[in-house]
Write a protein that holds these residues in place. Structure first.
Motif, short mmCIF file in Angstrom:
data_model
loop_
_atom_site.label_atom_id
_atom_site.label_comp_id
_atom_site.label_asym_id
_atom_site.label_seq_id
_atom_site.Cartn_x
_atom_site.Cartn_y
_atom_site.Cartn_z
N ALA A 36 8.60 71.15 30.31
CA ALA A 36 7.19 71.28 30.61
C ALA A 36 6.39 71.74 29.40
CB ALA A 36 6.99 72.25 31.79
N ALA A 37 6.95 72.68 28.63
CA ALA A 37 6.23 73.18 27.46
C ALA A 37 6.04 72.09 26.42
CB ALA A 37 7.00 74.36 26.85
N PHE A 38 7.06 71.26 26.24
CA PHE A 38 6.94 70.18 25.27
C PHE A 38 5.94 69.12 25.74
CE2 PHE A 38 11.10 72.01 24.38
CZ PHE A 38 11.03 72.18 23.01
N VAL A 39 5.86 68.92 27.07
CA VAL A 39 4.84 68.01 27.61
C VAL A 39 3.46 68.55 27.31
CG1 VAL A 39 3.85 67.07 29.73
CG2 VAL A 39 6.32 67.05 29.40
N ASP A 40 3.28 69.86 27.47
CA ASP A 40 1.99 70.48 27.17
C ASP A 40 1.62 70.29 25.70
OD1 ASP A 40 1.53 71.30 29.70
OD2 ASP A 40 2.08 73.39 29.40
N ILE A 41 2.58 70.51 24.82
CA ILE A 41 2.32 70.35 23.39
C ILE A 41 1.95 68.90 23.08
CG2 ILE A 41 3.39 70.44 21.10
CD1 ILE A 41 5.07 72.78 22.10
N LEU A 42 2.65 67.97 23.70
CA LEU A 42 2.36 66.55 23.49
C LEU A 42 0.96 66.20 23.95
CD1 LEU A 42 3.35 63.68 22.76
CD2 LEU A 42 4.21 63.50 25.10
N VAL A 43 0.56 66.75 25.10
CA VAL A 43 -0.76 66.44 25.64
C VAL A 43 -1.86 67.04 24.77
CG1 VAL A 43 -2.29 66.83 27.60
CG2 VAL A 43 0.07 66.17 27.98
N VAL A 44 -1.68 68.29 24.34
CA VAL A 44 -2.68 68.92 23.47
C VAL A 44 -2.80 68.13 22.17
CG1 VAL A 44 -3.19 70.97 22.10
CG2 VAL A 44 -2.41 71.22 24.46
N ALA A 45 -1.66 67.70 21.62
CA ALA A 45 -1.68 66.90 20.40
C ALA A 45 -2.42 65.59 20.63
CB ALA A 45 -0.26 66.64 19.92
N SER A 46 -2.24 64.99 21.82
CA SER A 46 -2.91 63.73 22.11
C SER A 46 -4.42 63.89 22.13
CB SER A 46 -2.43 63.18 23.46
OG SER A 46 -2.98 63.90 24.55
N LEU A 47 -4.90 65.05 22.55
CA LEU A 47 -6.34 65.28 22.57
C LEU A 47 -6.89 65.37 21.15
CD1 LEU A 47 -6.57 67.83 25.50
CD2 LEU A 47 -7.72 65.63 25.40
N PHE A 48 -6.15 66.03 20.26
CA PHE A 48 -6.60 66.11 18.87
C PHE A 48 -6.55 64.73 18.21
CE2 PHE A 48 -5.45 70.63 19.46
CZ PHE A 48 -6.64 71.20 19.02
N VAL A 49 -5.52 63.95 18.56
CA VAL A 49 -5.44 62.59 18.02
C VAL A 49 -6.59 61.74 18.56
CG1 VAL A 49 -4.05 60.48 17.95
CG2 VAL A 49 -2.96 62.70 17.67
N SER A 50 -6.93 61.94 19.86
CA SER A 50 -8.06 61.22 20.44
C SER A 50 -9.36 61.56 19.73
CB SER A 50 -8.18 61.56 21.94
OG SER A 50 -7.03 61.14 22.64
N ALA A 51 -9.49 62.81 19.29
CA ALA A 51 -10.68 63.21 18.57
C ALA A 51 -10.81 62.48 17.24
CB ALA A 51 -10.67 64.72 18.33
N LEU A 52 -9.67 62.02 16.71
CA LEU A 52 -9.68 61.27 15.45
C LEU A 52 -9.91 59.78 15.67
CD1 LEU A 52 -6.70 63.03 13.64
CD2 LEU A 52 -9.15 63.44 13.33
N GLY A 53 -9.88 59.35 16.95
CA GLY A 53 -10.20 57.96 17.23
C GLY A 53 -9.16 57.21 18.03
N ALA A 54 -7.91 57.69 18.08
CA ALA A 54 -6.88 57.00 18.84
C ALA A 54 -6.93 57.44 20.30
CB ALA A 54 -5.50 57.30 18.26
N ASN A 55 -6.94 56.49 21.22
CA ASN A 55 -7.13 56.81 22.64
C ASN A 55 -5.78 57.07 23.30
OD1 ASN A 55 -8.07 57.16 25.17
ND2 ASN A 55 -9.13 55.22 25.32
N LEU A 56 -5.32 58.33 23.26
CA LEU A 56 -4.08 58.71 23.92
C LEU A 56 -4.35 59.71 25.04
CD1 LEU A 56 -1.75 59.16 20.82
CD2 LEU A 56 -1.99 57.16 22.28
N GLY A 57 -5.55 59.73 25.56
CA GLY A 57 -5.94 60.71 26.55
C GLY A 57 -5.19 60.63 27.85
N PHE A 58 -4.56 59.47 28.14
CA PHE A 58 -3.87 59.34 29.41
C PHE A 58 -2.69 60.30 29.50
CE2 PHE A 58 -1.50 56.64 26.58
CZ PHE A 58 -0.20 56.75 26.98
N LEU A 59 -2.21 60.84 28.37
CA LEU A 59 -1.10 61.78 28.40
C LEU A 59 -1.48 63.08 29.08
CD1 LEU A 59 0.43 61.25 24.86
CD2 LEU A 59 1.34 60.48 27.03
#
Length: 247
Positions: free
Chosen positions: A72-95
């Motif tokens: 679960a913790a690694f899923v959280d880290i992955l999701v938070v990272a996806s939000l920062f990546v989304s802020a750069l332009g890549a749409n990974l928000g579904f994570l």
């Protein structure tokens, strides 16, 4: 606050769940909006907020090193990272949807509500199956939307992806929308159809199955569900003492 059972802690945990649901609603809503700087700014703000929440939960854990024992913790880290990546332009928000699944399990929101509302306790299995089904469909639709948007002329927004997923999972297969991308699109379609035959129909059956059953594990044989007015276990005959909310 993160792991407590007092009313204030439960309210705090439900608030965290509400933030995740709002994040998912934001992602779905922005599928109908063209990319803009404010969308990336919101993604960055959400990433910072959820990163702070993850840090607080980690520090509040009794055994810091055990915090990463489960996935679960690694899923959280992955999701938070996806939000920062989304802020750069890549749409990974579904994570972000993965994080909501973890919250529904670890914070056991249903467990809190079950102790206060008899209707939730009675229909817990159906409610859990409904949530599992909804989360899975949204995740699969998000995957199709993210991978097909811009390359598939038939998928313009999230509703188009949702339409394809429901048609594939239910094995209806109208054929008016198909996935492109040669091998990847074909393999994804095959996976969705196989999952539709197994998981999708099983969850749908649990949601649509008639009521009249209660979750009360038999202490002798372990049978989970019994009739509301059952006196004996149908599997082993043990005398049961099923709580009656109307008594």
């Amino acid at each position: 606050m993160f792991y407590g059972h007092r009313p204030a802690a439960v309210a705090f945990q439900v608030g965290l769940l509400a933030i995740d649901l709002a994040a998912i609603a934001y992602f779905l809503a922005t599928t109908f909006v063209a990319d803009a700087p404010w969308i990336r700014a919101v993604a960055l703000a959400l990433g910072i907020l959820l990163a702070l929440e993850l840090l607080g939960r980690m520090l509040a854990h009794r055994h810091l090193m055990h915090f990463f024992d489960n996935g679960a913790a690694f899923v959280d880290i992955l999701v938070v990272a996806s939000l920062f990546v989304s802020a750069l332009g890549a749409n990974l928000g579904f994570l972000r949807i993965l994080r909501t699944v973890r919250l529904l399990r670890s914070y056991n929101v249903l467990g809190r509500l079950k102790g206060r509302f008899p209707a939730v306790r009675r229909d817990e299995v159906v409610i859990r199956a409904s949530m599992d089904l909804a989360v899975f469909v949204v995740m699969a639709s998000s995957l199709v939307y993210v991978t097909q948007r811009g390359t598939n002329e038939k998928i313009h927004d999230f509703v188009d992806a949702l339409y394809f997923i429901v048609a594939a999972l239910s094995t209806t297969g109208f054929g008016d929308i198909t996935l492109v991308g040669s091998t990847f699109g074909e393999l994804l379609s095959v996976i969705m159809m196989i999952v539709g035959i197994t998981l999708f129909f099983r969850l749908a059956q649990a949601v649509l199955r008639p009521g009249g059953k209660v979750l009360h594990p038999c202490p002798q044989c372990g049978l989970q569900r019994h009739d509301l007015d059952a006196v004996h276990c149908k599997a082993c005959g043990l005398v049961l003492n099923i709580p009656n909310d109307n008594a």
